[in-house]
Design an enzyme around this catalytic site. Sequence first.
Site, mmCIF file in Angstrom:
data_model
loop_
_atom_site.group_PDB
_atom_site.id
_atom_site.type_symbol
_atom_site.label_atom_id
_atom_site.label_comp_id
_atom_site.label_asym_id
_atom_site.label_seq_id
_atom_site.Cartn_x
_atom_site.Cartn_y
_atom_site.Cartn_z
ATOM 1 N N HIS A 4 45.630 -19.037 90.549
ATOM 2 C CA HIS A 4 45.370 -19.845 89.348
ATOM 3 C C HIS A 4 44.074 -19.347 88.704
ATOM 4 O O HIS A 4 44.026 -19.146 87.502
ATOM 5 C CB HIS A 4 45.269 -21.322 89.724
ATOM 6 C CG HIS A 4 45.116 -22.232 88.554
ATOM 7 N ND1 HIS A 4 46.124 -22.435 87.636
ATOM 8 C CD2 HIS A 4 44.060 -22.985 88.129
ATOM 9 C CE1 HIS A 4 45.699 -23.277 86.697
ATOM 10 N NE2 HIS A 4 44.461 -23.621 86.977
ATOM 11 N N GLU A 8 40.823 -23.160 95.490
ATOM 12 C CA GLU A 8 41.944 -22.242 95.675
ATOM 13 C C GLU A 8 41.685 -21.261 96.819
ATOM 14 O O GLU A 8 42.583 -20.967 97.621
ATOM 15 C CB GLU A 8 42.189 -21.489 94.375
ATOM 16 C CG GLU A 8 43.410 -20.628 94.383
ATOM 17 C CD GLU A 8 43.752 -20.110 93.001
ATOM 18 O OE1 GLU A 8 44.851 -19.556 92.863
ATOM 19 O OE2 GLU A 8 42.926 -20.248 92.076
ATOM 20 N N PHE A 60 45.385 -30.422 85.822
ATOM 21 C CA PHE A 60 44.775 -31.730 85.652
ATOM 22 C C PHE A 60 45.809 -32.805 85.993
ATOM 23 O O PHE A 60 46.967 -32.703 85.622
ATOM 24 C CB PHE A 60 44.300 -31.911 84.216
ATOM 25 C CG PHE A 60 43.036 -31.161 83.891
ATOM 26 C CD1 PHE A 60 42.344 -30.443 84.851
ATOM 27 C CD2 PHE A 60 42.523 -31.177 82.606
ATOM 28 C CE1 PHE A 60 41.186 -29.758 84.552
ATOM 29 C CE2 PHE A 60 41.356 -30.499 82.281
ATOM 30 C CZ PHE A 60 40.685 -29.786 83.258
ATOM 31 N N HIS A 99 43.421 -19.055 79.529
ATOM 32 C CA HIS A 99 44.198 -20.125 80.168
ATOM 33 C C HIS A 99 45.007 -20.846 79.094
ATOM 34 O O HIS A 99 44.469 -21.655 78.334
ATOM 35 C CB HIS A 99 43.243 -21.089 80.860
ATOM 36 C CG HIS A 99 43.914 -22.108 81.732
ATOM 37 N ND1 HIS A 99 45.279 -22.312 81.744
ATOM 38 C CD2 HIS A 99 43.413 -23.001 82.633
ATOM 39 C CE1 HIS A 99 45.583 -23.271 82.588
ATOM 40 N NE2 HIS A 99 44.468 -23.700 83.147
#
Length: 419
Positions: free
Chosen positions: A309, A320, A405, A346
């Site tokens: 990610h 992560e 989120f 992103h």
Amino acid sequence: MTRTAVITGIGVVAPGGIGTKAFWALLTEGRTATRPISAFDASRFRSRIAAECDFEGELNGLTAEESGRLDRAAQFALVCADEAVVDGGLDPGALDPYRLGVTIGSAVGATIGLENEYLTVSAGARDWVVDPAKAAPQLYEYLVPSSFAAEVAWRCGAQGPVATISTGCTSGLDAIGHAAGLIESGEADVMLAGATDAPISPITVACFDAIKATSPDNDDAARASRPFDRTRNGFVLGEGAAVFVVEEAESARRRGAHVYCAVSGFATRANAYHMTGLKPDGRELAEAIDVALRRASLPGDRVGYVNAHGSGTKQNDRHETAAVKRSLGAHAYRVPVSSIKSMIGHSLGAIGSLEVAACALALEHQVVPPTANLHERDPECDLDYVPNVARETGLDTVLTVGSGFGGFQTAVVLTREPV
């Protein structure tokens, strides 16, 4: 008979170039597409940089009517779907329409269309009571993200399962996992699956400014996105889309389709903890990785590349890294890990599908894309993040993960051959 989902066609709209070939060239060359925002006057914002797509619908196969009517994200989705169908050698008209489906992911839907229409009906946000007579006929289509999946379904004549997946920044992974599940269960034979988002607008930039999630390095846009680097200070907003032809493996074999990879494992979890916060131990993401590998019937040491990610926020990269260590054990220190967000930003819900495209192409070409802008080692991020230069290596199994989120955590396992 066990049914397996495979990817046979890829379509991409991404910062730095339209189409799969341009996308892969940018990644393997380690080029960044982050720059000052040009879509609107961003001078009053804390973060004024983004990874924008140089895109015009009519130059990419859309009609003037489609370009005028559709939100930018919907245009991305259609262009990607068209490329995926051609790349996969698929003739949708020759298929049973009830066995053809669509899943499209999106985190923020038609943000640009909604924001522009609000300004129109409110006299530039002056009037509290808006004038509906000034609204575009397609305003409702901007309100409901399901319109994206509907547009793709109309495009290819799909009358099977059609859905929009909206799970924040894991939407693109979850849309593909959902499509693969429909193939495996026998509810569909072919799916057009992927995700799209065009969030580069004042309201979105304001949202991330409010929580200081995006990088404020406005004077160095090309190097602002630097996942896993000690000096990282937030992500860089992006936009784009990727759509795939996902079909049953035996059906693909019978029609002589080129198979990029199999979708061999998928799992999604939530942390039930915080809207934006992450626990440092990475337990819930590790659980998703473990389950995805178990569904693929593969041990962790078979993973040859982890597509991270890697958003570039302090907490995400720590979280992560901990999750990969928890799941892969000692192998975590041997496997290459990289984040393409360092190059294309992103794009929220779309990024997971763009990352699947990168993974499928990595398996195809046996090349791991790099993490750009990684120059200063963070002691808390101590894995092999493939800094700055792509790496040729043998690949049979790739793991791609996402964190969104709301606490969403997703893992997808792709393999060169069905397992």
